[in-house]
Every structure is written in C-alpha cells, then in structure tokens.
Design an enzyme around this catalytic site. Structure first.
Site, PDB file in Angstrom:
ATOM      1  N   HIS A  89       5.658 -39.905  35.825  1.00  0.00           N
ATOM      2  CA  HIS A  89       4.395 -40.575  35.763  1.00  0.00           C
ATOM      3  C   HIS A  89       4.440 -41.899  35.414  1.00  0.00           C
ATOM      4  CE1 HIS A  89       1.042 -38.812  33.396  1.00  0.00           C
ATOM      5  NE2 HIS A  89       2.162 -37.920  33.771  1.00  0.00           N
ATOM      6  N   ASP A  91       1.022 -43.142  36.007  1.00  0.00           N
ATOM      7  CA  ASP A  91      -0.510 -43.173  36.313  1.00  0.00           C
ATOM      8  C   ASP A  91      -0.293 -42.713  34.901  1.00  0.00           C
ATOM      9  OD1 ASP A  91       0.361 -40.151  37.344  1.00  0.00           O
ATOM     10  OD2 ASP A  91      -1.744 -40.628  37.575  1.00  0.00           O
ATOM     11  N   ASP A 122       1.354 -39.949  26.748  1.00  0.00           N
ATOM     12  CA  ASP A 122       1.839 -39.227  28.835  1.00  0.00           C
ATOM     13  C   ASP A 122       1.439 -40.166  30.135  1.00  0.00           C
ATOM     14  OD1 ASP A 122       0.982 -37.725  30.492  1.00  0.00           O
ATOM     15  OD2 ASP A 122      -0.992 -36.530  29.647  1.00  0.00           O
ATOM     16  N   GLU A 156      -0.558 -38.031  39.852  1.00  0.00           N
ATOM     17  CA  GLU A 156       0.143 -36.946  38.537  1.00  0.00           C
ATOM     18  C   GLU A 156      -1.251 -36.428  38.075  1.00  0.00           C
ATOM     19  OE1 GLU A 156       0.606 -33.851  35.786  1.00  0.00           O
ATOM     20  OE2 GLU A 156      -0.296 -36.134  35.131  1.00  0.00           O
ATOM     21  N   GLU A 157      -1.709 -37.605  37.409  1.00  0.00           N
ATOM     22  CA  GLU A 157      -3.691 -36.833  36.851  1.00  0.00           C
ATOM     23  C   GLU A 157      -4.249 -36.979  37.782  1.00  0.00           C
ATOM     24  OE1 GLU A 157      -2.786 -36.897  33.679  1.00  0.00           O
ATOM     25  OE2 GLU A 157      -1.616 -37.994  32.975  1.00  0.00           O
ATOM     26  N   ASP A 183       7.440 -34.268  30.263  1.00  0.00           N
ATOM     27  CA  ASP A 183       5.461 -34.584  30.451  1.00  0.00           C
ATOM     28  C   ASP A 183       5.018 -33.312  29.642  1.00  0.00           C
ATOM     29  OD1 ASP A 183       3.256 -36.049  30.784  1.00  0.00           O
ATOM     30  OD2 ASP A 183       3.486 -34.862  32.915  1.00  0.00           O
ATOM     31  N   HIS A 430      -4.909 -38.085  26.382  1.00  0.00           N
ATOM     32  CA  HIS A 430      -5.814 -37.717  27.169  1.00  0.00           C
ATOM     33  C   HIS A 430      -7.576 -37.692  26.282  1.00  0.00           C
ATOM     34  CE1 HIS A 430      -4.862 -34.751  30.943  1.00  0.00           C
ATOM     35  NE2 HIS A 430      -3.794 -36.094  30.678  1.00  0.00           N
TER      36      HIS A 430
HETATM   37  N1  BES Z   1       1.630 -34.476  30.902  1.00  0.00           N
HETATM   38  C1  BES Z   1       0.383 -33.265  31.285  1.00  0.00           C
HETATM   39  C2  BES Z   1       0.657 -32.411  31.491  1.00  0.00           C
HETATM   40  C3  BES Z   1       0.943 -31.416  30.259  1.00  0.00           C
HETATM   41  C4  BES Z   1      -0.079 -31.015  29.254  1.00  0.00           C
HETATM   42  C5  BES Z   1       1.984 -30.332  30.117  1.00  0.00           C
HETATM   43  C6  BES Z   1       0.284 -30.844  27.380  1.00  0.00           C
HETATM   44  C7  BES Z   1       1.417 -29.625  29.117  1.00  0.00           C
HETATM   45  C8  BES Z   1       0.783 -30.192  27.883  1.00  0.00           C
HETATM   46  C9  BES Z   1      -0.062 -34.140  32.207  1.00  0.00           C
HETATM   47  O1  BES Z   1       0.324 -35.358  32.684  1.00  0.00           O
HETATM   48  C10 BES Z   1      -1.112 -34.344  32.479  1.00  0.00           C
HETATM   49  O2  BES Z   1      -2.259 -34.179  31.689  1.00  0.00           O
HETATM   50  N2  BES Z   1      -1.903 -33.238  33.885  1.00  0.00           N
HETATM   51  C11 BES Z   1      -2.775 -32.980  33.804  1.00  0.00           C
HETATM   52  C12 BES Z   1      -2.685 -32.516  35.808  1.00  0.00           C
HETATM   53  C13 BES Z   1      -4.194 -32.390  35.947  1.00  0.00           C
HETATM   54  C14 BES Z   1      -5.430 -33.405  36.201  1.00  0.00           C
HETATM   55  C15 BES Z   1      -4.307 -31.995  37.127  1.00  0.00           C
HETATM   56  C16 BES Z   1      -4.246 -31.890  33.298  1.00  0.00           C
HETATM   57  O3  BES Z   1      -2.550 -31.294  32.961  1.00  0.00           O
HETATM   58  O4  BES Z   1      -4.458 -31.722  33.340  1.00  0.00           O
HETATM   59 MN    MN Z   2      -2.010 -35.945  31.565  1.00  0.00          MN
END
Ligand code: BES
Ligand code: MN
Length: 458
Positions: A89, A91, A122, A156-157, A183, A430
């Site tokens: 992603h 974004d 990320d 994605e976010e 990711d 984040h």
């Molecule tokens: N890369 C992350 C997901 C992730 C982080 C998986 C750490 C495993 C370990 C992804 O970009 C993400 O942050 N996803 C969000 C999704 C949500 C906003 C629907 C998340 O997990 O908060």
């Molecule tokens: Mn993320």
C-alpha cells in the site's frame, strides 16, 4: 541469479534515492485534504513500475486508485507458469502529532542506517523492496520463474474498501497461486520472520451528547450531566482489573491457544524488562494469564484510540461541554466475527449509557482475523528465501496488527497470503519518527529475489 544479486548491490544507493522520492508524497488516506497527494503518489508508482519494465496502469476506484503492474508474460510452453501477486500500500497513517518529529514527516532524512519519514516501513519501503528485486530480474535479462502482478493500493490504513470490490471486478486477471505481502514485522534484525496469523479489527466512534451547547459551568454546572465525565465512567466499565474486556459474550468465540503454539511463542526472542523500558511504561499491563507475546498477537483487545471533549486550548475554560467522543477499536482473533462483535459492543454501550445523556455510536471499518498454515510448501519456500537473504534462521510468528485485505484475497481469489515482513519493532510504525532500516531494505530486495527462485521450483 548471480547477475540479479550483483545488480541489487550495484544499485543500492539509487534504490534509496527512489525510496526518498516515494516518501515525499503525503499520501494520508484518513484525511480527505490529501486526496490529490494520493493520486499523485499512485501516478508516481505507475511511472516507476513502467520505468523498470513492468506493464503498469492506474485503476481508478470510488476511493483512491489501485496500481496494477505486471511482469512481461513469456510463453508457457504448455506448462502453466506460477502466478503470484505482490500486495502493498502507498497510503500512510496520519503523521500527527507533528511536534514530536525530529524532522518533517514528508521530508525523508537519512541518519545512520535508517531513513526517517511517514510511510518508511509502513509500507512504502517494503513494497519498493519487491519492485527493486523484480527490476533486477528485468534489467539483467534473468528469467523470472513466476509471473508476477503487483497490486498496490491506497486505502489500506482505512480498511481497503475499494480494493475488495476491485478484486471482485478483476477476479480473472488476478487469479493466482498465492499473495506475497511485506507489511508485517520481524522481532530483531537477526530474526527474519514468516507471519502466519494477523488479528482482525472493528472500529467505533462513540459520542455522548449532553446540553445543546457548551454551558457556563458556574451557572449551570451541577444541574446537568457532564458528557465527558459520563463517557469516562462508561469507558471505565469496559475493562476489568485483570485486563479482560468486560463485555458479555466478547470472548465466546475466541479459539484457545494450543500447548504447541504457546511453546513456540516461548522460543521467540523477547525480554519483558527490555520491552517495558523500550515502551517507557512504569509497568506492563495485559490480560492476566497470558504472556506479552500472547497478549499482543493471539488475544483480543479493546482500546481507546482517541478521546475528545470540551476545551483543548491553553489555559482554562469553565464550561460543561455539549458532547464527548471516543474513538475505539477492538482487535480480534480467530474465530471472532467482526459483525458479531460490533453488535455486542453496541448493545453493551447502550445498556451502560445513563439517561442523562444521549448516546450515538458509529461502527467504522472492520476486518476478520487471519490464520494460515505455516508448514505448507510455499511457507517452507519462503523460509528458505528469508534464510538465504538474512543469513539467519527465520522464525514463525503471529502478528497483532491487521491487514484487512488478506481475508478478501482468500475469499475472492481463493489465495493464501505469505507474509514476509521487514519492519523492526523500533521502526515506529504509526508513531512519530517512523523509519525503515536501510539494511533491511537491501535484505528485503535480496529476499524477494530468492523467493521467486524458491517458489518457481515448487
Ligand atoms: N502494516 C500494518 C499491519 C501490521 C502491523 C501487521 C504490524 C502486523 C504487524 C498495516 O499497514 C496496518 O497498520 N494496518 C492497520 C489496519 C487498520 C487501520 C484497518 C492496523 O493494523 O491498524
Ligand atoms: Mn499501517
């Protein structure tokens, strides 16, 4: 293959310069003001893909565009060639609070072995690593043992809504053997990891409405309920002293951990004291009866992500606020279902709400938890690629984060995901001062290069 490895080494610094370019786009999907930046970033990705020899196009959606980029398809000589998707992603999460960044989030800065910027790990750095590996194959004229299609999205976010419909509409073109995703994370630079489970998620916004305007707290205070106070009391009831979520039915469908898995978790590198220091908390807190590794990857949670009410400026302002709002998300584990959790959380909040305020609940994005076999031939092939690139024994892990689209890959394309993450725990995903370790950027490119050999051999 030697030519591919050589190419990657020789072009390492150019790849870093390209990553810097990619990171300059403030592609924040949560904020509508960045719509144009997302578009521009997607266009940059398309151009970049074309420049390395991929057949790439920008696909408009109801939300942000999806980038599709394919390797040239050689004739198959009767044998169908394996087809893999690489998902990523472009974004990023909002960069706020700005004041905590050592340098501006969209002006990439290199310090030591790290590049600092929002989206560095990320996920821009991780998806660019795969693009660089494919570039090396294409530019050196080395035969790719697999057909590859990149799917790089911009939501994605915020829950990947447009991509799910895109998968349905483009089902035939995207039919594949599996999806490769970088990711997720790895526990230390010496522990490359294959992630075989993710948590799901559901999001809520809860608002308590009190008086029809902010009131003078001297003139009216004491006669009406204070929505901020009422919200704190309500939220306080959602967790018990043992760290359990105190919502009836919340744990009903949670699959308990097997002795085998708990044993595997114990083998992961983890020091409680270091972890506590790293996070800067006086003491860890989590659901009693589970280790921190279990708590953060294989147990469900309910978190307040944001709280707003009343006056936030300097000094004091004597009011009873008209409203108070909390942003809440709950992480889910197999076999919890987002729809059911939304229902029981809503019911419970309504039940707890006192008659002195009016409650409004908005349910936002959701994603199911994900679990895949870590022993399949493709998983084993991934482990070999990780080992070859990192020259260390890889580990298997479950991650606490969510990647909403993995379940859609499974449901719509019938494809499992191989999750080979390159982010380190201190990469600040984040958080302010997000970074990506450039050594992992380079090793990630190598890993991807080896992966196609390994997968092509199956
Ligand atoms: N890369 C992350 C997901 C992730 C982080 C998986 C750490 C495993 C370990 C992804 O970009 C993400 O942050 N996803 C969000 C999704 C949500 C906003 C629907 C998340 O997990 O908060
Ligand atoms: Mn993320």
């Amino acid at each position: 293959m030697q030519a591919v490895i050589e190419y990657l080494k020789q072009n390492e610094s150019r790849a870093v310069a390209e990553l810097s370019e990619y990171l300059r786009f403030p592609s924040v999907s949560a904020q509508p003001t960045h719509k144009q930046d997302l578009q521009a970033c997607a266009e940059w990705v398309v151009n970049h893909c074309q420049s390395i020899g991929l057949e790439a196009r920008l696909c408009p959606t109801e939300g942000n565009p999806v980038v599709i980029a394919k390797t040239p398809r050689p004739a198959s000589n009767g044998h169908p060639r394996p087809h893999y998707l690489i998902y990523g992603h472009y974004d990023v999460q909002p960069p706020e609070p700005f004041e905590l960044w050592k340098s501006p989030p969209f002006e990439p800065r290199i310090e030591g072995h790290s590049i600092f910027a929002r989206g560095a790990c990320d996920n821009k750095g991780q998806n660019l690593a795969h693009l660089k590996a494919i570039e090396a194959y294409l530019k050196t004229g080395t035969e790719l043992p697999c057909d590859i299609t990149f799917v790089i999205e911009g939501e994605e976010e915020v829950g990947s809504h447009s991509l799910a419909s895109f998968l349905k509409a483009n089902h035939d073109e995207l039919r594949c053997d599996a999806v490769v995703i970088s990711d997720t994370g790895m526990p230390t630079p010496k522990h490359p990891a294959l992630t075989y489970a993710l948590r799901g998620i559901v999001a809520f916004e809860v608002t308590l409405h009190g008086p029809n305007r902010d009131l003078h707290s001297g003139i009216f205070g004491g006669t009406v309920d204070n929505p901020a106070m009422a919200l704190c009391q309500l939220l306080g009831k959602l967790r018990d002293k043992n760290g359990k979520v105190a919502i009836p039915g919340f744990y009903d469908d949670v699959e308990s951990l097997s002795t085998y898995e708990r044993k595997q978790f114990k083998r992961l590198p983890f020091k409680e004291r270091d972890f506590q220091k790293f996070l800067g908390v006086p003491k860890l807190f989590g659901e009693r009866g589970f280790t921190p590794i279990e708590q953060r990857s294989a147990r469900p949670t309910l978190e307040i992500n944001g709280l707003t009410s009343g006056y936030q400026g300097e000094g004091s302002k004597t009011i009873v606020p008209a409203w108070a709002r909390a942003k809440i998300t709950s992480r889910l584990v197999p076999n919890q279902r987002p729809a059911k959790i939304v229902k029981i959380v809503q019911q419970h909040l309504k039940k707890l709400c006192p008659p002195t305020v009016r409650i409004e609940i908005k349910a936002g994005h959701g994603a199911e938890p994900y679990l895949v076999s870590p022993t399949s031939p493709r998983a084993q092939a991934s482990l070999r690629a990780l080992k070859a690139a990192f020259e260390c024994e890889p580990v298997l892990m479950r991650e606490g984060g969510s990647i909403p689209i993995v379940n859609d890959f499974k449901r719509i394309l019938k494809a499992d995901s191989l999750m080979l993450g390159l982010a380190l725990p201190d990469d600040n995903a984040h958080s302010p001062n997000e970074k990506f370790d450039l050594r992992n950027f380079a090793k990630g490119q190598l890993m991807s290069a080896y992966l196609w050999q390994e997968l092509g051999r199956l």
